[in-house]
Scaffold this motif. Structure first.
Motif, PDB file in Angstrom:
ATOM      1  N   VAL A  85       3.599 -10.195  19.436  1.00  0.00           N
ATOM      2  CA  VAL A  85       3.986  -9.010  18.674  1.00  0.00           C
ATOM      3  C   VAL A  85       2.726  -8.349  18.107  1.00  0.00           C
ATOM      4  CG1 VAL A  85       5.226  -8.175  16.648  1.00  0.00           C
ATOM      5  CG2 VAL A  85       6.229  -9.957  18.083  1.00  0.00           C
ATOM      6  N   GLU A  86       2.587  -7.058  18.350  1.00  0.00           N
ATOM      7  CA  GLU A  86       1.434  -6.324  17.825  1.00  0.00           C
ATOM      8  C   GLU A  86       1.659  -5.976  16.365  1.00  0.00           C
ATOM      9  OE1 GLU A  86       0.527  -2.932  20.180  1.00  0.00           O
ATOM     10  OE2 GLU A  86       0.248  -4.081  22.041  1.00  0.00           O
ATOM     11  N   VAL A  87       0.680  -6.340  15.519  1.00  0.00           N
ATOM     12  CA  VAL A  87       0.752  -6.076  14.081  1.00  0.00           C
ATOM     13  C   VAL A  87      -0.487  -5.283  13.669  1.00  0.00           C
ATOM     14  CG1 VAL A  87       0.935  -7.078  11.776  1.00  0.00           C
ATOM     15  CG2 VAL A  87       1.988  -8.257  13.729  1.00  0.00           C
ATOM     16  N   PRO A  88      -0.374  -4.001  13.385  1.00  0.00           N
ATOM     17  CA  PRO A  88      -1.527  -3.227  12.911  1.00  0.00           C
ATOM     18  C   PRO A  88      -2.021  -3.757  11.565  1.00  0.00           C
ATOM     19  CG  PRO A  88       0.293  -1.789  13.587  1.00  0.00           C
ATOM     20  CD  PRO A  88       0.836  -3.174  13.524  1.00  0.00           C
ATOM     21  N   HIS A  89      -3.276  -3.543  11.260  1.00  0.00           N
ATOM     22  CA  HIS A  89      -3.843  -3.995   9.989  1.00  0.00           C
ATOM     23  C   HIS A  89      -3.050  -3.464   8.802  1.00  0.00           C
ATOM     24  CE1 HIS A  89      -7.673  -4.703  12.367  1.00  0.00           C
ATOM     25  NE2 HIS A  89      -7.532  -5.831  11.691  1.00  0.00           N
ATOM     26  N   GLU A  90      -2.579  -2.224   8.907  1.00  0.00           N
ATOM     27  CA  GLU A  90      -1.898  -1.602   7.769  1.00  0.00           C
ATOM     28  C   GLU A  90      -0.502  -2.164   7.522  1.00  0.00           C
ATOM     29  OE1 GLU A  90      -1.595   1.271  11.321  1.00  0.00           O
ATOM     30  OE2 GLU A  90      -3.106  -0.038  10.394  1.00  0.00           O
ATOM     31  N   ARG A  91      -0.012  -3.040   8.400  1.00  0.00           N
ATOM     32  CA  ARG A  91       1.287  -3.678   8.177  1.00  0.00           C
ATOM     33  C   ARG A  91       1.168  -5.035   7.472  1.00  0.00           C
ATOM     34  NH1 ARG A  91       5.776  -1.734  10.949  1.00  0.00           N
ATOM     35  NH2 ARG A  91       5.528   0.524  11.131  1.00  0.00           N
ATOM     36  N   VAL A  92      -0.036  -5.451   7.138  1.00  0.00           N
ATOM     37  CA  VAL A  92      -0.228  -6.692   6.383  1.00  0.00           C
ATOM     38  C   VAL A  92      -0.103  -6.374   4.899  1.00  0.00           C
ATOM     39  CG1 VAL A  92      -1.849  -8.530   5.781  1.00  0.00           C
ATOM     40  CG2 VAL A  92      -1.650  -7.761   8.162  1.00  0.00           C
ATOM     41  N   LEU A  93       0.751  -7.118   4.211  1.00  0.00           N
ATOM     42  CA  LEU A  93       1.042  -6.864   2.799  1.00  0.00           C
ATOM     43  C   LEU A  93       0.032  -7.572   1.907  1.00  0.00           C
ATOM     44  CD1 LEU A  93       3.313  -5.651   0.826  1.00  0.00           C
ATOM     45  CD2 LEU A  93       4.117  -8.022   0.689  1.00  0.00           C
ATOM     46  N   GLY A  94      -0.483  -6.856   0.918  1.00  0.00           N
ATOM     47  CA  GLY A  94      -1.355  -7.450  -0.083  1.00  0.00           C
ATOM     48  C   GLY A  94      -2.783  -7.616   0.391  1.00  0.00           C
ATOM     49  N   LYS A  95      -3.592  -8.260  -0.445  1.00  0.00           N
ATOM     50  CA  LYS A  95      -4.996  -8.468  -0.137  1.00  0.00           C
ATOM     51  C   LYS A  95      -5.154  -9.491   0.986  1.00  0.00           C
ATOM     52  CE  LYS A  95      -6.572  -7.567  -4.874  1.00  0.00           C
ATOM     53  NZ  LYS A  95      -7.281  -8.140  -6.061  1.00  0.00           N
ATOM     54  N   PRO A  96      -6.026  -9.218   1.964  1.00  0.00           N
ATOM     55  CA  PRO A  96      -6.257 -10.196   3.038  1.00  0.00           C
ATOM     56  C   PRO A  96      -6.708 -11.540   2.464  1.00  0.00           C
ATOM     57  CG  PRO A  96      -7.241  -8.070   3.586  1.00  0.00           C
ATOM     58  CD  PRO A  96      -6.794  -7.971   2.164  1.00  0.00           C
ATOM     59  N   GLY A  97      -6.114 -12.616   2.980  1.00  0.00           N
ATOM     60  CA  GLY A  97      -6.477 -13.948   2.519  1.00  0.00           C
ATOM     61  C   GLY A  97      -5.775 -14.412   1.270  1.00  0.00           C
ATOM     62  N   HIS A  98      -4.977 -13.531   0.649  1.00  0.00           N
ATOM     63  CA  HIS A  98      -4.266 -13.875  -0.582  1.00  0.00           C
ATOM     64  C   HIS A  98      -2.756 -13.958  -0.363  1.00  0.00           C
ATOM     65  CE1 HIS A  98      -8.148 -12.617  -2.195  1.00  0.00           C
ATOM     66  NE2 HIS A  98      -7.829 -13.210  -3.337  1.00  0.00           N
ATOM     67  N   ASN A 112       0.852  -1.186   0.000  1.00  0.00           N
ATOM     68  CA  ASN A 112       0.000   0.000   0.000  1.00  0.00           C
ATOM     69  C   ASN A 112       0.891   1.240   0.000  1.00  0.00           C
ATOM     70  OD1 ASN A 112       0.703   0.669   2.755  1.00  0.00           O
ATOM     71  ND2 ASN A 112      -0.810  -0.816   3.483  1.00  0.00           N
ATOM     72  N   PRO A 113       0.337   2.422  -0.253  1.00  0.00           N
ATOM     73  CA  PRO A 113       1.185   3.620  -0.346  1.00  0.00           C
ATOM     74  C   PRO A 113       2.061   3.858   0.883  1.00  0.00           C
ATOM     75  CG  PRO A 113      -0.982   4.087  -1.249  1.00  0.00           C
ATOM     76  CD  PRO A 113      -1.066   2.709  -0.633  1.00  0.00           C
ATOM     77  N   ALA A 114       1.517   3.628   2.076  1.00  0.00           N
ATOM     78  CA  ALA A 114       2.317   3.855   3.293  1.00  0.00           C
ATOM     79  C   ALA A 114       3.470   2.859   3.377  1.00  0.00           C
ATOM     80  CB  ALA A 114       1.422   3.741   4.523  1.00  0.00           C
ATOM     81  N   GLN A 115       3.213   1.612   3.015  1.00  0.00           N
ATOM     82  CA  GLN A 115       4.279   0.604   3.040  1.00  0.00           C
ATOM     83  C   GLN A 115       5.364   0.936   2.028  1.00  0.00           C
ATOM     84  OE1 GLN A 115       1.934  -2.857   2.244  1.00  0.00           O
ATOM     85  NE2 GLN A 115       1.294  -3.139   4.377  1.00  0.00           N
ATOM     86  N   LYS A 116       4.962   1.375   0.851  1.00  0.00           N
ATOM     87  CA  LYS A 116       5.949   1.742  -0.165  1.00  0.00           C
ATOM     88  C   LYS A 116       6.790   2.924   0.297  1.00  0.00           C
ATOM     89  CE  LYS A 116       3.275   0.130  -4.159  1.00  0.00           C
ATOM     90  NZ  LYS A 116       2.576   0.514  -5.407  1.00  0.00           N
TER      91      LYS A 116
END
Length: 376
Positions: A211-224, A99-103
């Protein structure tokens, strides 16, 4: 398919060929460990700017491949090359799925020279992604991550990591990929692995405890996550094949010179057919693996239906040819090849390609599954 580099790409190839020679000379006088000087040199020379998209410029994977081709043809040892391949895979992950923030966060980190790690293997499951036990449990505001990864390249020195994990409580489409910084609370690093070869590529364990992982730190589409991971690591697989092919090149030059000057039975040994065959087999293996890697890259970049299968084939063939070529070199040099030195070091490093990026068994299974998919 690309059958030849452009003039500009050939210039890049020559540039990194020279850089590889300089890095090899400097590393020969350095103590064992990750070559941070060589890593920073590649950053400063602009290697990552070839594939990190900025502004109107897209990733130029063929020009990057020309650079990797030159670098791997002169550097003689694979550790820094394997690090470059791992980092290139992270760029592809962010370029295609971030996503833009990850990039913004992690592509900038790569341009700065930060080191990434991709965490797949586990102590009980190896690289069998569908059986991993590292779990991601959904909680208010995100997830909690628990588990252990092992034999992870760059684990002892990484600045950030992509972690492959399983979404707790979900039976299907449950593989996710989480981006984490080294200093994240609950993340800890194990000891550096003591390996036979490739000792300048540090590997080790990474442990995750709540370890706490915010939703926005998951790469790509959920489940894919599984399909995203396959897309990412396929690039690395074919690049392993390319590097495996090119590592032999300077050794072949040395071997040709040795055979032309070494005398046995009152003649130079390159006049003996069995020696000629060894040298010819080195060249055949090198060219076979190199062109197979190019073909796989062409298919992968154009989303060809056979691209995933060919990437595994390129890795598998490259590893087999490299191990066979290193063995041939040891036999060619006789007892001199068995002495500690460049040829013996190549042999130890080459054996690592039997498992780096996945074992032979794993790749043959993947190739068979792709054959069934294509037939269906």
């Amino acid at each position: 398919m690309l059958f030849g580099f452009s003039d500009d790409q050939l210039a890049i190839q020559r540039k990194y060929l020279a850089i590889g020679e300089e890095i090899a000379d400097a590393a020969a006088a350095s103590p064992e460990g990750f070559d941070f000087d060589g890593w920073r040199r590649l950053r400063d020379e602009g290697l990552w700017r070839l594939i990190v998209p900025t502004g109107a410029l897209d990733a130029d994977w063929w020009t990057f491949t020309a650079a990797l081709d030159g670098l791997s043809s002169s550097i003689r040892t694979p550790e820094l090359l394997l690090s470059v391949i791992a980092q290139a895979g992270m760029v592809r992950a962010l370029e295609r799925h971030g996503n833009p923030a990850q990039k913004d966060r992690y592509l900038d980190a790569i341009l700065r020279g930060d080191v990434s790690a991709t965490c797949i293997a586990e102590p009980t499951t190896g690289t069998d992604v569908r059986s991993i036990e590292t779990s991601l449990t959904e909680v208010p505001g995100g997830y909690r991550l628990n588990g252990t990864k092992f034999n992870i390249a760059h684990a002892p020195i990484m600045d950030f990591a992509l972690v492959v994990c399983r979404l707790h409580g979900k039976e299907q489409c449950n593989i996710e990929l989480a981006l984490l910084d080294r200093k994240t609370a609950g993340l800890s690093i194990g000891q550096v692995d003591d390996k036979l070869g490739n000792r300048n590529l540090p590997t080790g364990e990474i442990h995750f405890h709540d370890v706490e992982v915010p939703h926005e730190r998951v790469l790509g589409k959920p489940g894919h996550g599984l399909s995203t991971l396959i897309d990412i690591i396929s690039l690395g697989r074919l690049y392993y094949g390319l590097v495996a092919a090119n590592l032999i090149r300077p050794y072949l030059v040395d071997a040709m010179n040795y055979a032309a000057t070494r005398t046995s039975f009152k003649s130079q040994i390159d006049s003996h057919q069995y020696v000629q065959r060894r040298l010819v087999d080195l060249r055949i293996g090198m060219e076979r693996s190199r062109w197979l890697a190019y073909g796989a890259l062409s298919q992968l970049l154009t989303d060809h239906p056979e691209g995933l299968m060919m990437s595994s084939i390129a890795k598998l063939v490259g590893a087999e040819d490299l191990i066979a070529n290193a063995t041939n070199l040891m036999k060619l040099y006789g007892s001199l090849g068995y002495h500690n030195g460049r040829v013996a070091e190549l042999m130890k490093n080459a054996l690592g390609f039997a498992s780096v990026g996945g074992t032979e068994e794993m790749h043959r299974k993947n190739i068979f599954n792709q054959m069934k998919r294509l037939a269906g």
